[in-house]
Motif scaffolding. Structure first.
Motif, PDB file in Angstrom:
ATOM      1  N   THR A 105       0.813  -1.217   0.000  1.00  9.01           N
ATOM      2  CA  THR A 105       0.000   0.000   0.000  1.00  9.01           C
ATOM      3  C   THR A 105       0.847   1.268   0.000  1.00  9.01           C
ATOM      4  OG1 THR A 105      -0.114   0.041   2.421  1.00  9.01           O
ATOM      5  CG2 THR A 105      -1.823  -1.175   1.244  1.00  9.01           C
ATOM      6  N   SER A 106       1.940   1.291   0.757  1.00  7.08           N
ATOM      7  CA  SER A 106       2.804   2.470   0.882  1.00  7.08           C
ATOM      8  C   SER A 106       2.000   3.721   1.221  1.00  7.08           C
ATOM      9  CB  SER A 106       3.598   2.699  -0.415  1.00  7.08           C
ATOM     10  OG  SER A 106       4.475   1.643  -0.667  1.00  7.08           O
ATOM     11  N   GLU A 107       1.070   3.599   2.180  1.00  4.27           N
ATOM     12  CA  GLU A 107       0.276   4.752   2.575  1.00  4.27           C
ATOM     13  C   GLU A 107       0.899   5.442   3.782  1.00  4.27           C
ATOM     14  OE1 GLU A 107      -3.560   3.369   3.747  1.00  4.27           O
ATOM     15  OE2 GLU A 107      -2.815   2.215   5.435  1.00  4.27           O
ATOM     16  N   HIS A 108       0.530   6.715   3.970  1.00  2.00           N
ATOM     17  CA  HIS A 108       0.967   7.434   5.153  1.00  2.00           C
ATOM     18  C   HIS A 108       0.180   6.930   6.363  1.00  2.00           C
ATOM     19  CE1 HIS A 108       3.092  10.269   2.596  1.00  2.00           C
ATOM     20  NE2 HIS A 108       2.008  10.370   1.860  1.00  2.00           N
ATOM     21  N   VAL A 109       0.885   6.788   7.489  1.00  2.00           N
ATOM     22  CA  VAL A 109       0.223   6.289   8.696  1.00  2.00           C
ATOM     23  C   VAL A 109       0.838   6.946   9.923  1.00  2.00           C
ATOM     24  CG1 VAL A 109      -0.363   4.005   7.765  1.00  2.00           C
ATOM     25  CG2 VAL A 109       1.808   4.338   8.957  1.00  2.00           C
ATOM     26  N   VAL A 110       0.057   6.940  10.997  1.00  2.00           N
ATOM     27  CA  VAL A 110       0.585   7.153  12.336  1.00  2.00           C
ATOM     28  C   VAL A 110       0.370   5.840  13.069  1.00  2.00           C
ATOM     29  CG1 VAL A 110       0.363   8.416  14.514  1.00  2.00           C
ATOM     30  CG2 VAL A 110       0.081   9.622  12.324  1.00  2.00           C
ATOM     31  N   ARG A 111       1.459   5.272  13.599  1.00  2.00           N
ATOM     32  CA  ARG A 111       1.376   3.990  14.298  1.00  2.00           C
ATOM     33  C   ARG A 111       1.622   4.216  15.782  1.00  2.00           C
ATOM     34  NH1 ARG A 111       5.546   0.225  11.175  1.00  2.00           N
ATOM     35  NH2 ARG A 111       4.519  -1.413  12.389  1.00  2.00           N
ATOM     36  N   MET A 112       0.960   3.419  16.630  1.00  2.00           N
ATOM     37  CA  MET A 112       1.136   3.545  18.068  1.00  2.00           C
ATOM     38  C   MET A 112       1.556   2.195  18.639  1.00  2.00           C
ATOM     39  SD  MET A 112      -1.324   5.274  20.950  1.00  2.00           S
ATOM     40  CE  MET A 112      -2.710   4.134  20.755  1.00  2.00           C
ATOM     41  N   PHE A 113       2.568   2.246  19.512  1.00  2.00           N
ATOM     42  CA  PHE A 113       3.140   1.041  20.090  1.00  2.00           C
ATOM     43  C   PHE A 113       3.019   1.083  21.607  1.00  2.00           C
ATOM     44  CE2 PHE A 113       5.209   1.908  16.094  1.00  2.00           C
ATOM     45  CZ  PHE A 113       5.233   0.673  15.456  1.00  2.00           C
ATOM     46  N   GLY A 114       2.805  -0.102  22.206  1.00  2.00           N
ATOM     47  CA  GLY A 114       2.723  -0.225  23.646  1.00  2.00           C
ATOM     48  C   GLY A 114       4.085  -0.463  24.268  1.00  2.00           C
ATOM     49  N   ALA A 115       4.092  -0.619  25.596  1.00  2.00           N
ATOM     50  CA  ALA A 115       5.340  -0.753  26.342  1.00  2.00           C
ATOM     51  C   ALA A 115       6.120  -2.011  25.977  1.00  2.00           C
ATOM     52  CB  ALA A 115       5.051  -0.731  27.839  1.00  2.00           C
ATOM     53  N   ASN A 116       5.427  -3.039  25.468  1.00  2.00           N
ATOM     54  CA  ASN A 116       6.131  -4.267  25.090  1.00  2.00           C
ATOM     55  C   ASN A 116       6.627  -4.232  23.647  1.00  2.00           C
ATOM     56  OD1 ASN A 116       3.747  -4.457  23.692  1.00  2.00           O
ATOM     57  ND2 ASN A 116       3.143  -6.444  24.550  1.00  2.00           N
ATOM     58  N   GLY A 117       6.426  -3.081  22.976  1.00  2.00           N
ATOM     59  CA  GLY A 117       6.910  -2.932  21.611  1.00  2.00           C
ATOM     60  C   GLY A 117       5.931  -3.332  20.541  1.00  2.00           C
ATOM     61  N   ASP A 118       4.760  -3.861  20.910  1.00  2.00           N
ATOM     62  CA  ASP A 118       3.780  -4.284  19.916  1.00  2.00           C
ATOM     63  C   ASP A 118       2.933  -3.096  19.446  1.00  2.00           C
ATOM     64  OD1 ASP A 118       4.636  -6.876  20.179  1.00  2.00           O
ATOM     65  OD2 ASP A 118       3.088  -7.403  21.658  1.00  2.00           O
ATOM     66  N   GLU A 119       2.560  -3.130  18.174  1.00  2.00           N
ATOM     67  CA  GLU A 119       1.658  -2.098  17.650  1.00  2.00           C
ATOM     68  C   GLU A 119       0.260  -2.318  18.225  1.00  2.00           C
ATOM     69  OE1 GLU A 119      -0.298  -0.810  13.391  1.00  2.00           O
ATOM     70  OE2 GLU A 119       1.860  -1.273  13.424  1.00  2.00           O
ATOM     71  N   VAL A 120      -0.342  -1.232  18.733  1.00  2.00           N
ATOM     72  CA  VAL A 120      -1.670  -1.329  19.332  1.00  2.00           C
ATOM     73  C   VAL A 120      -2.724  -0.562  18.542  1.00  2.00           C
ATOM     74  CG1 VAL A 120      -0.776  -1.749  21.648  1.00  2.00           C
ATOM     75  CG2 VAL A 120      -1.183   0.607  20.899  1.00  2.00           C
ATOM     76  N   HIS A 121      -2.295   0.312  17.634  1.00  2.00           N
ATOM     77  CA  HIS A 121      -3.257   1.039  16.804  1.00  2.00           C
ATOM     78  C   HIS A 121      -2.504   1.728  15.680  1.00  2.00           C
ATOM     79  CE1 HIS A 121      -7.108   2.833  15.852  1.00  2.00           C
ATOM     80  NE2 HIS A 121      -6.530   4.018  15.744  1.00  2.00           N
ATOM     81  N   ARG A 122      -3.217   1.969  14.571  1.00  2.00           N
ATOM     82  CA  ARG A 122      -2.654   2.791  13.499  1.00  2.00           C
ATOM     83  C   ARG A 122      -3.744   3.642  12.865  1.00  2.00           C
ATOM     84  NH1 ARG A 122       0.202  -0.163   8.686  1.00  2.00           N
ATOM     85  NH2 ARG A 122       1.383  -1.077  10.407  1.00  2.00           N
ATOM     86  N   TRP A 123      -3.361   4.852  12.496  1.00  2.00           N
ATOM     87  CA  TRP A 123      -4.245   5.789  11.822  1.00  2.00           C
ATOM     88  C   TRP A 123      -3.829   5.880  10.354  1.00  2.00           C
ATOM     89  CZ3 TRP A 123      -2.361   6.374  16.685  1.00  2.00           C
ATOM     90  CH2 TRP A 123      -3.222   6.782  17.717  1.00  2.00           C
ATOM     91  N   PRO A 124      -4.652   5.449   9.402  1.00  2.00           N
ATOM     92  CA  PRO A 124      -4.326   5.693   7.990  1.00  2.00           C
ATOM     93  C   PRO A 124      -4.532   7.175   7.669  1.00  2.00           C
ATOM     94  CG  PRO A 124      -6.484   4.662   8.193  1.00  2.00           C
ATOM     95  CD  PRO A 124      -5.905   4.701   9.579  1.00  2.00           C
ATOM     96  N   ILE A 125      -3.550   7.778   7.014  1.00  2.00           N
ATOM     97  CA  ILE A 125      -3.613   9.194   6.667  1.00  2.00           C
ATOM     98  C   ILE A 125      -3.749   9.293   5.147  1.00  2.00           C
ATOM     99  CG2 ILE A 125      -2.507  11.432   6.866  1.00  2.00           C
ATOM    100  CD1 ILE A 125      -3.239  10.178   9.559  1.00  2.00           C
ATOM    101  N   LYS A 126      -4.963   9.629   4.685  1.00  2.00           N
ATOM    102  CA  LYS A 126      -5.290   9.574   3.256  1.00  2.00           C
ATOM    103  C   LYS A 126      -5.124  10.962   2.641  1.00  2.00           C
ATOM    104  CE  LYS A 126      -8.729   6.320   4.899  1.00  2.00           C
ATOM    105  NZ  LYS A 126     -10.170   6.129   5.187  1.00  2.00           N
ATOM    106  N   TYR A 127      -3.883  11.253   2.249  1.00  2.00           N
ATOM    107  CA  TYR A 127      -3.575  12.608   1.778  1.00  2.00           C
ATOM    108  C   TYR A 127      -4.421  13.016   0.580  1.00  2.00           C
ATOM    109  CZ  TYR A 127      -1.126  16.672   0.062  1.00  2.00           C
ATOM    110  OH  TYR A 127      -0.850  17.954  -0.377  1.00  2.00           O
ATOM    111  N   ASP A 128      -4.718  12.084  -0.320  1.00  2.00           N
ATOM    112  CA  ASP A 128      -5.473  12.444  -1.521  1.00  2.00           C
ATOM    113  C   ASP A 128      -6.880  12.918  -1.202  1.00  2.00           C
ATOM    114  OD1 ASP A 128      -6.187   9.944  -0.646  1.00  2.00           O
ATOM    115  OD2 ASP A 128      -6.261   9.028  -2.635  1.00  2.00           O
ATOM    116  N   GLU A 129      -7.377  12.647   0.016  1.00  2.00           N
ATOM    117  CA  GLU A 129      -8.681  13.171   0.404  1.00  2.00           C
ATOM    118  C   GLU A 129      -8.601  14.625   0.860  1.00  2.00           C
ATOM    119  OE1 GLU A 129     -10.618  10.711   3.244  1.00  2.00           O
ATOM    120  OE2 GLU A 129     -10.638   8.926   1.949  1.00  2.00           O
ATOM    121  N   PHE A 130      -7.402  15.086   1.213  1.00  3.02           N
ATOM    122  CA  PHE A 130      -7.228  16.470   1.642  1.00  3.02           C
ATOM    123  C   PHE A 130      -6.823  17.370   0.489  1.00  3.02           C
ATOM    124  CE2 PHE A 130      -5.038  13.938   5.200  1.00  3.02           C
ATOM    125  CZ  PHE A 130      -6.241  13.482   5.693  1.00  3.02           C
ATOM    126  N   ASP A 131      -6.096  16.800  -0.476  1.00  2.56           N
ATOM    127  CA  ASP A 131      -5.531  17.586  -1.570  1.00  2.56           C
ATOM    128  C   ASP A 131      -5.408  16.699  -2.799  1.00  2.56           C
ATOM    129  OD1 ASP A 131      -4.072  19.216  -3.283  1.00  2.56           O
ATOM    130  OD2 ASP A 131      -2.157  18.774  -2.281  1.00  2.56           O
TER     131      ASP A 131
END
Length: 430
Positions: A105-131
């Motif tokens: 996909t190679s999309e822009h994202v914000v990823r969030m990781f917990g204290a054990n290093g595992d990813e717990v959430h990600r926000w897809p950032i869809k630039y083409d919807e803004f511009d």
């Protein structure tokens, strides 16, 4: 018709004179920026960019977003997340902004990781919807701010939008414009960022612009006279009779703005609550301005070089991410604006290499550790007060490349009002 010896001599002299004049003009045009030197320079830079990044621009490989994992070229095949044995880690979550590691996909994202290093959430950032005008692969997610409801606001390098999205990446609001670099919350319902050379405050709920302060017209003009030279370090010699200086290309490169919050203002007797601290990379300048008058309350050029991310602290000091471009070792510096006292808080070591020639962020954590964003090597690390690595994370793309990281941010375990953000779909009950 065959030329006579005298005619050949005259023609040769003309050619030599023309070449000499062209050479002199070429030197002068390069020095003074006359035609065609800027055009030739631009064409050369454009050719280098296209030849290097054509795969990116065609959506084949995100070359604009890839960096080497280190300066040595010795790439560890098992790089990724590392937690030092026995280290004291700051509890909470780490958000990291950049490109997704999903090569499909190679999309822009914000990823969030917990204290054990595992990813717990990600926000897809869809630039083409803004511009819709700029291909998403040609912009880079840069500024990022997170909110208690699980939403985030983002800006983009070479992009033309700022946007707030909910926990699932759905647009809450977006605004077209050349917003760039950092975003900081003001604590009073606003966010501060740069739009071109304007320091702007946007309403965090709507994106509406509520304050705008232009660097040239409102700040430089207000400090005309003895303080004018603070800003005129990247100028050409005056060409007109009036002696007015002209600015070189990108003379300031603004990259941060942060408001002094009321709860911290007591620690800074030189300043007032609501004052703005900003960073101009090309001038090696960090300054604090009264936004009502445009008058500078404090400023300093260096010793930092090409710096980023100055931050106010509750003890009345300011820390700065000193890129120290060209030296091979970046630093975190601390300065007391009252007396100029300065210390180097962290400069890396042979055991903990730390260098990013551009970009980079830092955040002091509640337990005294520091979160560092080594942008140009695609690495985030937390260090303790002694400079030892607590944990590190390479944002791996493939065997030889990491993804550029433009922002990493810590939030506490209790930051989110409704617990961890989620995008679970709940079926309607009939």
């Amino acid at each position: 018709m065959k030329k006579s010896p005298s005619e050949r001599l005259l023609f040769g002299g003309f050619v030599i004179s023309a070449v000499f004049i062209a050479m002199i003009y070429g030197i002068a045009s390069a020095w003074w920026g006359w035609f065609p030197a800027p055009q030739v320079g631009l064409a050369h830079r454009t050719w280098l960019d296209v030849s290097t990044n054509w795969k990116n621009d065609l959506g084949l490989e995100p070359t604009r977003h890839l960096v080497p994992p280190n300066d040595t070229g010795d790439v560890s095949p098992d790089r990724g997340y590392y937690l030092a044995p026995g280290a004291t880690q700051q509890p909470g979550y780490i958000l990291i902004a950049g490109l997704s590691d999903d090569q499909a996909t190679s999309e822009h994202v914000v990823r969030m990781f917990g204290a054990n290093g595992d990813e717990v959430h990600r926000w897809p950032i869809k630039y083409d919807e803004f511009d819709p005008d700029i291909p998403p692969q040609n912009v880079m997610l840069h500024g990022m701010e997170v909110f208690e409801d699980g939403s985030v606001v983002t800006t983009f390098d070479t992009g033309n939008a700022i946007a707030r999205v909910d926990a699932c990446g759905e647009t809450m609001w977006s605004v077209r414009g050349g917003f760039h670099h950092t975003i900081t919350r003001s604590g009073d319902g606003g966010i501060w960022t740069w739009e071109g050379e304007d320091l702007v405050r946007l309403d965090e709920d709507t994106g509406a612009k509520t304050v705008s302060l232009n660097l040239r017209n409102d700040i430089i003009a207000a400090n005309d006279g003895e303080q004018r030279a603070i800003f005129d370090m990247r100028t050409n010699e005056p060409q007109e009779a009036d002696g007015v200086l002209s600015y070189l290309d990108d003379p300031f490169h603004p990259n941060d703005v942060e408001m002094l919050r009321p709860e911290m203002a007591g620690a800074f007797p030189m300043f007032e609550a609501g004052d703005l601290m900003f960073s101009l990379r090309e001038l090696n300048l960090v300054a604090v301005v009264d936004p009502q008058t445009g008058i500078l309350r404090w400023w300093q050029h260096g010793p930092w070089l090409k710096q980023h991310d100055p931050d106010f602290h509750a003890d009345g000091t300011i820390t700065i991410f000193d890129n120290a471009t060209g030296t091979g070792r970046s630093r975190i510096r601390r300065i007391d604006p009252q007396d100029g006292a300065m210390t180097v808080e962290f400069a890396g070591s042979d055991d903990v290499p730390f260098y990013t020639w551009r970009r980079g962020k830092h955040q002091y954590l509640p337990n005294g550790n520091v979160l560092l964003t080594n942008a140009e090597h695609g690495k985030v690390l937390e260090i303790d007060p002694q400079g030892r690595v607590v944990w590190s994370r390479d944002m791996v793309w493939d065997e030889t490349h990491n993804l550029i990281i433009t922002e990493a941010r810590y939030v506490s375990e209790t930051f989110f009002d409704a617990g961890l953000p989620t995008c679970s779909v709940v079926a309607d009950v009939q």
